[in-house]
Design an enzyme around this catalytic site. Structure first.
Site, PDB file in Angstrom:
ATOM      1  CG  ASP A   1      -2.294   0.574   0.930  1.00 14.85           C
ATOM      2  OD1 ASP A   1      -2.388   1.447   0.037  1.00 14.85           O
ATOM      3  OD2 ASP A   1      -3.269   0.179   1.592  1.00 14.85           O
TER       4      ASP A   1
ATOM      5  CG  ASP B   1      -9.426   0.935  -0.575  1.00 12.28           C
ATOM      6  OD1 ASP B   1      -9.160   1.036   0.622  1.00 12.28           O
ATOM      7  OD2 ASP B   1      -8.561   0.941  -1.464  1.00 12.28           O
TER       8      ASP B   1
END
Length: 433
Positions: free
Chosen positions: A176, A247
């Site tokens: 990430d 997301d």
């Protein structure tokens, strides 16, 4: 997604709001921007090994369980469900542990420390158990100082962490991009490129083949197409797949928010087709098939659209509670074959009309996968000519509906009649000369 210090759930909601705002109709297709050499970070001397010749498939805990529901038993139970259900045999083999698997502090030698309250037998043991089942072991980290959940990031520890992951038998790393410091005098893009390049080199140096999933583009989705596309281009040099934007919704989201999230992620990802290439995959995030609140047509739409986009098929739900309907959608061999087609081409939007779209994907044997998607709130009949769908001139065309199994023939027009709201008809089309 626009600020790396906010929590992952906060990023999900912020990204969803931004995407939904521009999703009343389909986004117009945009060609990849030409990179300005004076502003493009230096690329790696050679590309990352092609460890994902077809889009990765598997399971990740995040969307359904997040931090609070993550533990060794949950991971192993879902891994066993992959095997027991037959999904592993159909390609869903990589089991990835997302954020919050470690303690808040590194150990005395700077090493990452597993949270033994969640994983009492440690991560090497978890990897061994997954490998015994014939599965692959994926893990999450971050290139910043902290992960999105505020656990230690790999910033300043790339080589050390990569060696540790390799020693645990890790096969897949999702990296990430939260909490990335940008020093004065450097651009955000330069910093992200440098950190992901360090991670890429560190993984290669271990000698273990570790599929590398990059999240950098997700942090540039709203920076303008030129920058966003350029970040995707260098991500394809440094890794195997990359998250492009918001997301996907989490399990606690409302049914309407889940569908809006699926539709929004489809819309942005469909317009990135020219930036993907075989072995280097755009990733619009997890499959929610089987999650509560989604209807059959919505689940089938996500599966069909992800397949025609050659997207990674990574489930994030409780696989032990899959309904027969959801299991049939995830396990549809003919739809999976479209996604995993060795030609490795992402389907393009070839026609769009408000909330409806038609995508066409060439397949290795000369067939085409054609998806007719009704994103609206009322039933519609959708159609496209064979030529507009990219098919060669032929005496007739054989259309196999990959969901119903029905086969029809047509002379020149591909039609899907009375497509319900939020539904997708996926044809495999074969010219008959």
């Amino acid at each position: 997604m626009s600020h790396p210090s906010v929590s992952r759930i906060g990023r999900t909601l912020a990204g969803l709001t931004a995407v939904t705002a521009c999703s009343a109709g389909l986004l117009s297709a945009t060609a990849p921007a030409s990179a300005d050499p004076s502003h493009t970070p230096a690329r790696a001397a050679s590309g990352y090994p092609n460890l994902a010749p077809t889009p990765p498939m598997g399971w990740n805990n995040w969307s359904y369980y997040q931090c609070g529901g993550l533990n060794e038993q949950v991971v192993l139970d879902n891994a066993r469900a992959l095997v027991r259900s037959g999904l592993a045999h159909k390609g869903y083999r990589t089991v990835t542990v997302d954020d919050c698997w470690m303690t808040k502090q590194r150990g005395p030698k700077g090493e990452l420390v597993t949270d033994t309250a969640k994983f009492p037998h440690g991560m090497a043991h978890l990897g061994q158990e997954l490998h015994k089942m014939g599965l692959k072991f994926g893990i999450y980290e971050d290139v910043g100082t902290l992960t999105c959940g505020k656990f230690p990031g790999s910033y300043g520890h790339f080589a050390q962490d990569a060696k540790l992951f390799a020693s645990w038998g890790v096969d897949y790393l999702k990296a990430d991009g939260c909490n990335v410091p940008v020093p004065q005098g450097q651009t955000k893009e330069q910093v992200y490129h440098d950190l992901y390049a360090q991670q890429s080199r560190a993984l290669r140096a271990t000698g273990r083949p570790i599929t590398f999933s990059i999240s950098a583009p997700a942090y540039f989705q709203f920076a303008g197409d030129a920058v966003w596309h350029r970040v995707i281009e260098w991500s394809a040099q440094l890794g195997n797949l990359w998250r492009g934007g918001a997301d996907i919704a989490v399990q606690q989201s409302t049914p309407a928010a889940k569908w809006a999230s699926i539709a929004g992620n489809f819309r942005y990802n469909a317009n990135l087709a020219d930036l993907q290439r075989p072995g280097r995959w755009n990733d619009p995030d997890f499959l929610l098939v089987g999650d509560s609140g989604l209807g059959r047509n919505e689940m089938q739409s996500q599966m069909s659209l992800w397949a025609v986009m050659a997207a990674p098929l990574i489930s994030s739900t409780d696989l032990g509670k899959l309904s027969p309907e959801a299991l049939a959608i995830l396990g549809n061999r003919e739809v999976i074959a479209v996604d995993q087609d060795p030609l490795g081409v992402q389907g393009h939007i070839v026609q769009q009309d408000g909330d409806a779209a038609v995508l066409s994907k060439p397949l290795r044997n000369g067939d085409r996968a054609v998806a007719l998607f009704n994103g609206g709130s009322t039933a519609r009949t959708l159609s496209i000519s064979a030529g507009a769908a990219g098919l060669p001139t032929a005496h007739a065309y054989r259309l196999r509906d990959l969901v119903t199994g029905r086969t029809v023939r047509t002379a020149r027009t591909l039609i899907a009649r009375d497509v319900p709201p939020h539904a997708t008809v996926l044809y495999r089309v074969r010219p008959e000369r």
